[in-house]
Design a protein around this motif. Structure first.
Motif, PDB file in Angstrom:
ATOM      1  N   ALA A 130      33.283  73.647  51.642  1.00  0.00           N
ATOM      2  CA  ALA A 130      33.678  72.251  51.451  1.00  0.00           C
ATOM      3  C   ALA A 130      32.843  71.591  50.354  1.00  0.00           C
ATOM      4  O   ALA A 130      33.354  70.770  49.574  1.00  0.00           O
ATOM      5  CB  ALA A 130      33.517  71.478  52.753  1.00  0.00           C
ATOM      6  N   ALA A 131      31.557  71.955  50.260  1.00  0.00           N
ATOM      7  CA  ALA A 131      30.661  71.305  49.302  1.00  0.00           C
ATOM      8  C   ALA A 131      30.795  71.867  47.892  1.00  0.00           C
ATOM      9  O   ALA A 131      30.712  71.113  46.907  1.00  0.00           O
ATOM     10  CB  ALA A 131      29.218  71.436  49.779  1.00  0.00           C
ATOM     11  N   PRO A 133      33.367  73.171  45.966  1.00  0.00           N
ATOM     12  CA  PRO A 133      34.405  72.649  45.068  1.00  0.00           C
ATOM     13  C   PRO A 133      34.130  71.223  44.609  1.00  0.00           C
ATOM     14  O   PRO A 133      34.331  70.890  43.434  1.00  0.00           O
ATOM     15  CB  PRO A 133      35.680  72.719  45.918  1.00  0.00           C
ATOM     16  CG  PRO A 133      35.393  73.730  46.956  1.00  0.00           C
ATOM     17  CD  PRO A 133      33.936  73.612  47.247  1.00  0.00           C
ATOM     18  N   TYR A 134      33.655  70.393  45.546  1.00  0.00           N
ATOM     19  CA  TYR A 134      33.362  69.007  45.180  1.00  0.00           C
ATOM     20  C   TYR A 134      32.266  68.951  44.123  1.00  0.00           C
ATOM     21  O   TYR A 134      32.411  68.286  43.087  1.00  0.00           O
ATOM     22  CB  TYR A 134      32.934  68.201  46.407  1.00  0.00           C
ATOM     23  CG  TYR A 134      32.346  66.854  46.043  1.00  0.00           C
ATOM     24  CD1 TYR A 134      33.176  65.782  45.740  1.00  0.00           C
ATOM     25  CD2 TYR A 134      30.965  66.675  45.980  1.00  0.00           C
ATOM     26  CE1 TYR A 134      32.647  64.552  45.386  1.00  0.00           C
ATOM     27  CE2 TYR A 134      30.430  65.450  45.622  1.00  0.00           C
ATOM     28  CZ  TYR A 134      31.273  64.390  45.324  1.00  0.00           C
ATOM     29  OH  TYR A 134      30.741  63.192  44.961  1.00  0.00           O
ATOM     30  N   TYR A 135      31.163  69.654  44.363  1.00  0.00           N
ATOM     31  CA  TYR A 135      30.055  69.571  43.424  1.00  0.00           C
ATOM     32  C   TYR A 135      30.404  70.238  42.097  1.00  0.00           C
ATOM     33  O   TYR A 135      29.934  69.797  41.040  1.00  0.00           O
ATOM     34  CB  TYR A 135      28.788  70.212  44.014  1.00  0.00           C
ATOM     35  CG  TYR A 135      27.586  69.935  43.143  1.00  0.00           C
ATOM     36  CD1 TYR A 135      27.023  68.654  43.107  1.00  0.00           C
ATOM     37  CD2 TYR A 135      27.033  70.926  42.341  1.00  0.00           C
ATOM     38  CE1 TYR A 135      25.944  68.379  42.294  1.00  0.00           C
ATOM     39  CE2 TYR A 135      25.942  70.658  41.536  1.00  0.00           C
ATOM     40  CZ  TYR A 135      25.404  69.377  41.516  1.00  0.00           C
ATOM     41  OH  TYR A 135      24.338  69.109  40.701  1.00  0.00           O
ATOM     42  N   LEU A 137      33.276  70.130  40.628  1.00  0.00           N
ATOM     43  CA  LEU A 137      34.015  69.116  39.872  1.00  0.00           C
ATOM     44  C   LEU A 137      33.095  68.010  39.381  1.00  0.00           C
ATOM     45  O   LEU A 137      33.204  67.546  38.240  1.00  0.00           O
ATOM     46  CB  LEU A 137      35.122  68.528  40.746  1.00  0.00           C
ATOM     47  CG  LEU A 137      36.302  69.444  41.080  1.00  0.00           C
ATOM     48  CD1 LEU A 137      37.227  68.782  42.098  1.00  0.00           C
ATOM     49  CD2 LEU A 137      37.076  69.804  39.811  1.00  0.00           C
ATOM     50  N   LEU A 138      32.185  67.587  40.246  1.00  0.00           N
ATOM     51  CA  LEU A 138      31.262  66.516  39.870  1.00  0.00           C
ATOM     52  C   LEU A 138      30.354  66.941  38.727  1.00  0.00           C
ATOM     53  O   LEU A 138      29.988  66.130  37.868  1.00  0.00           O
ATOM     54  CB  LEU A 138      30.423  66.106  41.084  1.00  0.00           C
ATOM     55  CG  LEU A 138      29.430  64.959  40.879  1.00  0.00           C
ATOM     56  CD1 LEU A 138      30.161  63.653  40.582  1.00  0.00           C
ATOM     57  CD2 LEU A 138      28.535  64.802  42.107  1.00  0.00           C
ATOM     58  N   SER A 154      21.769  67.673  46.420  1.00  0.00           N
ATOM     59  CA  SER A 154      22.969  68.139  47.113  1.00  0.00           C
ATOM     60  C   SER A 154      22.648  69.264  48.087  1.00  0.00           C
ATOM     61  O   SER A 154      23.236  69.343  49.173  1.00  0.00           O
ATOM     62  CB  SER A 154      24.013  68.602  46.094  1.00  0.00           C
ATOM     63  OG  SER A 154      24.415  67.536  45.271  1.00  0.00           O
ATOM     64  N   THR A 179      27.140  62.251  54.483  1.00  0.00           N
ATOM     65  CA  THR A 179      27.619  63.109  53.405  1.00  0.00           C
ATOM     66  C   THR A 179      28.828  62.496  52.709  1.00  0.00           C
ATOM     67  O   THR A 179      28.918  62.496  51.471  1.00  0.00           O
ATOM     68  CB  THR A 179      27.978  64.500  53.952  1.00  0.00           C
ATOM     69  OG1 THR A 179      26.834  65.041  54.641  1.00  0.00           O
ATOM     70  CG2 THR A 179      28.379  65.445  52.836  1.00  0.00           C
ATOM     71  N   ALA A 183      29.057  61.316  48.837  1.00  0.00           N
ATOM     72  CA  ALA A 183      30.091  61.915  47.991  1.00  0.00           C
ATOM     73  C   ALA A 183      30.896  60.828  47.273  1.00  0.00           C
ATOM     74  O   ALA A 183      31.176  60.939  46.069  1.00  0.00           O
ATOM     75  CB  ALA A 183      31.001  62.804  48.823  1.00  0.00           C
ATOM     76  N   TRP A 187      30.791  60.131  43.180  1.00  0.00           N
ATOM     77  CA  TRP A 187      32.067  60.252  42.475  1.00  0.00           C
ATOM     78  C   TRP A 187      32.424  58.938  41.782  1.00  0.00           C
ATOM     79  O   TRP A 187      32.887  58.917  40.640  1.00  0.00           O
ATOM     80  CB  TRP A 187      33.173  60.660  43.437  1.00  0.00           C
ATOM     81  CG  TRP A 187      34.430  61.055  42.728  1.00  0.00           C
ATOM     82  CD1 TRP A 187      35.528  60.287  42.485  1.00  0.00           C
ATOM     83  CD2 TRP A 187      34.700  62.339  42.152  1.00  0.00           C
ATOM     84  NE1 TRP A 187      36.470  61.003  41.791  1.00  0.00           N
ATOM     85  CE2 TRP A 187      35.991  62.268  41.571  1.00  0.00           C
ATOM     86  CE3 TRP A 187      33.977  63.530  42.072  1.00  0.00           C
ATOM     87  CZ2 TRP A 187      36.573  63.347  40.921  1.00  0.00           C
ATOM     88  CZ3 TRP A 187      34.560  64.609  41.425  1.00  0.00           C
ATOM     89  CH2 TRP A 187      35.837  64.514  40.855  1.00  0.00           C
TER      90      TRP A 187
END
Length: 225
Positions: A130-131, A133-135, A137-138, A154, A179, A183, A187
């Motif tokens: 879960a973490a 893909p988000y990071y 992109l960030l 992170s 979290t 996030a 973002w």
């Protein structure tokens, strides 16, 4: 069945609930003050920083009322104090990295409080997918000088989430909301503005802190009146 005997076990629980409510009332009051004043972000001031920090500081007072499990409570209090420092630093953009460092220290203290038992590595296998893909992109939106500090932050946040979920109860929900709050904050700040970002970030943040603080009552008992 004797109604007097039937009612005996309920009295201490009701008394404890009243005690918790009494010590949490400053938190809800200071949250209301923060959202009512809604001090603009473009006018950093010590008054704004204090109003922002008061809900978290009031949770320190709440935890001071805890009786048993002082080690756990003390670590939560330390995390809250570090969070308050982080809250104040983030009022001033030039102190952003100081705020990141303060919140990283808070997560390490929460991690210490939650402990490593039960280990539950399966939860880590849920947090990582879960973490990442988000990071990832960030990462494309971060300034080069913030890549390493926010990567380290992170990792601390993700580990805290893992241990909070492993502990369960309000600690798990609090870790999850913390979290989500972070996030949305990052973002909105670095990738793309989000609608009503500040309202959502602060609502989830304060909710996270009070839920983690309430986890102190799942093991130790609060002082009687």
């Amino acid at each position: 069945m004797d109604p007097g005997k039937e009612g005996l076990p309920r009295k201490p629980r009701f008394s404890a609930q009243l005690h918790v409510g009494k010590w949490l009332s400053p938190f809800f009051f200071t949250c209301a003050v923060y959202f009512l004043l809604w001090i603009p972000d473009d006018q950093p001031s010590w008054v704004g920083a204090l109003v922002k920090c008061l809900p978290v500081l009031s949770l320190v007072v709440f935890l001071r009322a805890a009786d048993a499990g002082r080690g756990y409570s003390a670590r939560l209090q330390g995390a809250l104090l570090c969070s308050a420092v982080g809250d104040a630093c983030l009022v001033w953009p030039e102190a952003f990295l100081h705020g990141v460092a303060a919140f990283a220290a808070a997560h390490l203290l929460y991690l210490w409080a939650f402990g490593l038992t039960p280990l539950q590595p399966g939860l880590l296998l849920l947090v990582i997918p879960a973490a990442l893909p988000y990071y990832s992109l960030l990462l494309w939106h971060l300034p080069p000088d913030l890549v390493l500090p926010l990567t380290a932050y992170s990792l601390a946040l993700a580990t805290m989430l893992w241990r909070g979920l492993a502990r369960g109860g309000s600690a798990g929900w609090g870790a999850l909301l913390f979290t989500l709050s972070d996030a949305m904050l990052t973002w909105n700040a670095f990738a793309q503005p989000l609608p009503h970002a500040r309202l959502v970030v602060m609502t989830t943040y304060y909710s996270a802190q009070v839920l983690i603080s309430l986890s102190v009552s799942q093991s130790p008992k609060l002082k009687p009146n």
